[in-house]
Write an enzyme that holds these catalytic residues in place. Structure first.
Site, PDB file in Angstrom:
ATOM      1  N   ILE A  67     -39.956   2.973  16.205  1.00  0.00           N
ATOM      2  CA  ILE A  67     -39.301   4.132  16.558  1.00  0.00           C
ATOM      3  C   ILE A  67     -37.754   3.901  16.581  1.00  0.00           C
ATOM      4  O   ILE A  67     -37.336   2.730  16.965  1.00  0.00           O
ATOM      5  CB  ILE A  67     -39.597   4.766  18.231  1.00  0.00           C
ATOM      6  CG1 ILE A  67     -38.777   5.744  18.586  1.00  0.00           C
ATOM      7  CG2 ILE A  67     -39.535   3.449  18.941  1.00  0.00           C
ATOM      8  CD1 ILE A  67     -39.562   6.273  20.138  1.00  0.00           C
ATOM      9  N   SER A  68     -36.890   4.712  15.892  1.00  0.00           N
ATOM     10  CA  SER A  68     -35.393   4.177  15.571  1.00  0.00           C
ATOM     11  C   SER A  68     -34.742   4.349  16.925  1.00  0.00           C
ATOM     12  O   SER A  68     -35.169   4.917  17.921  1.00  0.00           O
ATOM     13  CB  SER A  68     -34.922   5.478  14.837  1.00  0.00           C
ATOM     14  OG  SER A  68     -35.541   5.626  13.673  1.00  0.00           O
ATOM     15  N   GLN A  69     -33.745   3.420  16.895  1.00  0.00           N
ATOM     16  CA  GLN A  69     -32.666   3.519  18.143  1.00  0.00           C
ATOM     17  C   GLN A  69     -32.154   5.111  18.520  1.00  0.00           C
ATOM     18  O   GLN A  69     -32.241   5.857  17.527  1.00  0.00           O
ATOM     19  CB  GLN A  69     -31.462   2.734  17.314  1.00  0.00           C
ATOM     20  CG  GLN A  69     -30.177   2.399  17.914  1.00  0.00           C
ATOM     21  CD  GLN A  69     -29.054   2.156  17.224  1.00  0.00           C
ATOM     22  OE1 GLN A  69     -29.388   1.727  15.795  1.00  0.00           O
ATOM     23  NE2 GLN A  69     -28.174   1.909  17.488  1.00  0.00           N
TER      24      GLN A  69
END
Ligand code: SAH
Length: 222
Positions: A67-69
């Protein structure tokens, strides 16, 4: 009566995340900031990852995916410039967090994931938030999702060696495509806008995403 802290132990962390990681950088759309402050990101990751859910980095979600930042989620969302009436396509559902952010800001979200297990758990995560305007599909998103096209916006959350032609085709005139494009371990986040004269590209910033695998993505390692 329970205190707010007991009901939502992560509310403070989320507020701090928005102030220090998102507002302090270059995302200022008030609707995006509000939704980032509201959506419980910790519910999209495994229990061991929860204490880290609001930290300034990506997190593993299983099956070698991430999951992206939070800042990247907010930035990509803000590039679509959503007003509330749009139909959006997301490619790479993962745990469903980005889809939840989009669903709070647009009318309808279609999201495609190639790993069925991830699509299934995203479905559970999203149902727990009672978001009813998200349609999850399992398949090769490098081809887009022609069944519901055209879209006002397409957001690709995996890295592609080039912009898949199908995605440009599935955009409305005036529609926007946000996609990381480049090499396997280093890409540029690009914003493409489809106009009546053709397509325009703007380079946003260097990023590192997991690969978009599929017919119009990376066809090697699986
Ligand atoms: N947006 C997600 C994070 C996605 S990580 C979230 O909020 O959690 C990238 C995802 O893209 C991975 O889950 C990966 O399996 C998926 N993916 C890679 N290639 C794909 C393809 N061709 N079609 C659909 N999904 C793909």
């Amino acid at each position: 009566m329970k205190s707010m802290q007991e009901i939502e132990p992560f509310a403070k962390a989320r507020k701090r995340m928005v102030e220090s990681q998102i507002k302090a950088r270059d995302v200022h759309d008030p609707r995006v900031l509000k939704v980032m402050e509201r959506v419980p990101r910790h519910l999209f990751v495994s229990e061991e990852m929860r204490p880290d859910a609001y930290e300034d980095h990506p997190l593993p979600i299983g099956f070698g995916q991430t999951i992206s930042q939070p800042y990247i989620v907010a930035l990509m969302t803000s590039l679509l410039d959503l007003k509330g009436s749009e139909k959006i396509l997301e490619i790479g559902t993962g745990c469903g967090y980005q889809a939840a952010i989009l669903a709070n800001l647009a009318a309808e979200v279609h999201t495609i994931e190639r790993i069925k297990n991830l699509a299934d758990s995203a479905g559970i995560n999203l149902a727990s938030l009672a978001l009813t305007n998200i349609h999850i599909h399992v398949g090769d998103g490098s081809l887009g999702w022609p069944e519901a096209a055209p879209y006002d916006g397409i957001l690709v959350t995996a890295a592609s060696p080039a912009v898949p032609a199908n995605l440009i085709e599935q955009l409305k005139t005036g529609g926007k495509l946000v996609i990381p494009v480049g090499e396997r371990w280093r890409q540029i986040l690009e914003l493409w806008t489809k106009t009546s004269q053709g397509i325009e590209k703007k380079e946003i910033l260097p990023v590192v995403f997991v690969p978009l695998r599929g017919k119009q993505g990376w066809q090697d390692a699986n």
